[in-house]
Design an enzyme around this catalytic site. Sequence first.
Site, PDB file in Angstrom:
ATOM      1  CE  LYS A  35       1.821   4.378   0.918  1.00  0.00           C
ATOM      2  NZ  LYS A  35       2.504   3.372   0.064  1.00  0.00           N
ATOM      3  CB  SER A 110       5.484   2.332   2.125  1.00  0.00           C
ATOM      4  OG  SER A 110       4.853   2.488   0.861  1.00  0.00           O
ATOM      5  CB  SER A 134       4.406  -0.054  -0.942  1.00  0.00           C
ATOM      6  OG  SER A 134       5.754   0.225  -0.672  1.00  0.00           O
TER       7      SER A 134
END
Length: 381
Positions: A35, A110, A134
């Site tokens: 990420k 996210s 997330s």
Amino acid sequence: MRLAEARSRIEERSDLHAFISLTDETEEGTIVAVKDLVDVKGTVTTAGAIILPKTPAAEDAPVVARIRKAGCVVVGKANLHEFAYGVTSVNPHFGTVRNPHDPTRVAGGSSGGSAVAVAAGMCEWSIGSDTGGSIRIPASLCGVCGFKPAFGSVDIGGVIPLSPSLDTLGPLAATLAGCASAHAMMSGEEIPLDGLTQPRLAVPAAWIAGLDRPTAEAWRIVSEGLPEIDFPSRDSLFQAGLTILLFEAAAYHRRWAAEVPDMYGADVLRLIKRGLDVPAADYEQALVERARLENAALAALEGYDAVLVPATAIVAPPESDANEVREPLSRFTRPFNTTRQPVAVLPAPAPGLPVGIQVAGRTNAETLRAAAWLESRWATE
């Protein structure tokens, strides 16, 4: 999987916007997507935003250094909701992360790019972060497994923060065995998934309401026959965690929000401004309440290995509905950031769009083993 295969797959499905950047690494190994709020040496960390300096990271974040020692290579930096502050991964700067099951729908956030990279076969596993759901939301919407370990299990150094009191790193993978293996590389904690025995499972009383039809049908099958237990109020857990998140995120973004507000996406700027209005006294009280609720949750699990809860109240929504789905996507995830307990998510045995189920226990080992038992049971049904 080899790097050439991963890169080819990323190129083939570039329409999904799963990555912000790719590395030029050449050494083969276990292929991981990271990420893009985690530092990877030689790559720019954007956090899905355009505010941060464009200077490549001088060093790997500790978690990346750990997985490299375990034989992993980083194929690229996965796309995400801007600054990890959202649940859809609709990103105005790097493109909306699209759901591989239906590209007109969101991937969740996210850690949307991290989930899509796994679901679309672009890597072997991925690193996500989880502050209010997330990891678990995109895992649920994309039909993969995810693991939010107990708070503090994985070093969060070298990671752009959202809310330090809640921020957690964890893996996403195609299976729970993949998550357990990845967690071991990220943290050093080995959790064997052999010799599984039926766990003692329950459902938090008065928690489950407002599910859409596909989620309600999957939940009915999954939860049938499970006892209800007196668990801390979902609303109390949700609100305490939200207050902490809003206040801490606003503190980090205060200067940029004042100096360069136009560099934020509209939804993220709204949340930052909302956090700037949270009184310090409310924040301090939420920290006290968070600790109380954590203890109450652990006490409620006495005699049980884990509770089951849907990951989201709805299946992946169309991108056109992205501004209206924050609450139904985070309704059942945020409470477990407040309690800081470990949670695994796995796909329910349901037709159509994926439906994720959360397994929330007391320890990382109990949680992953309970979830793996369910995975093995559902695989034979």
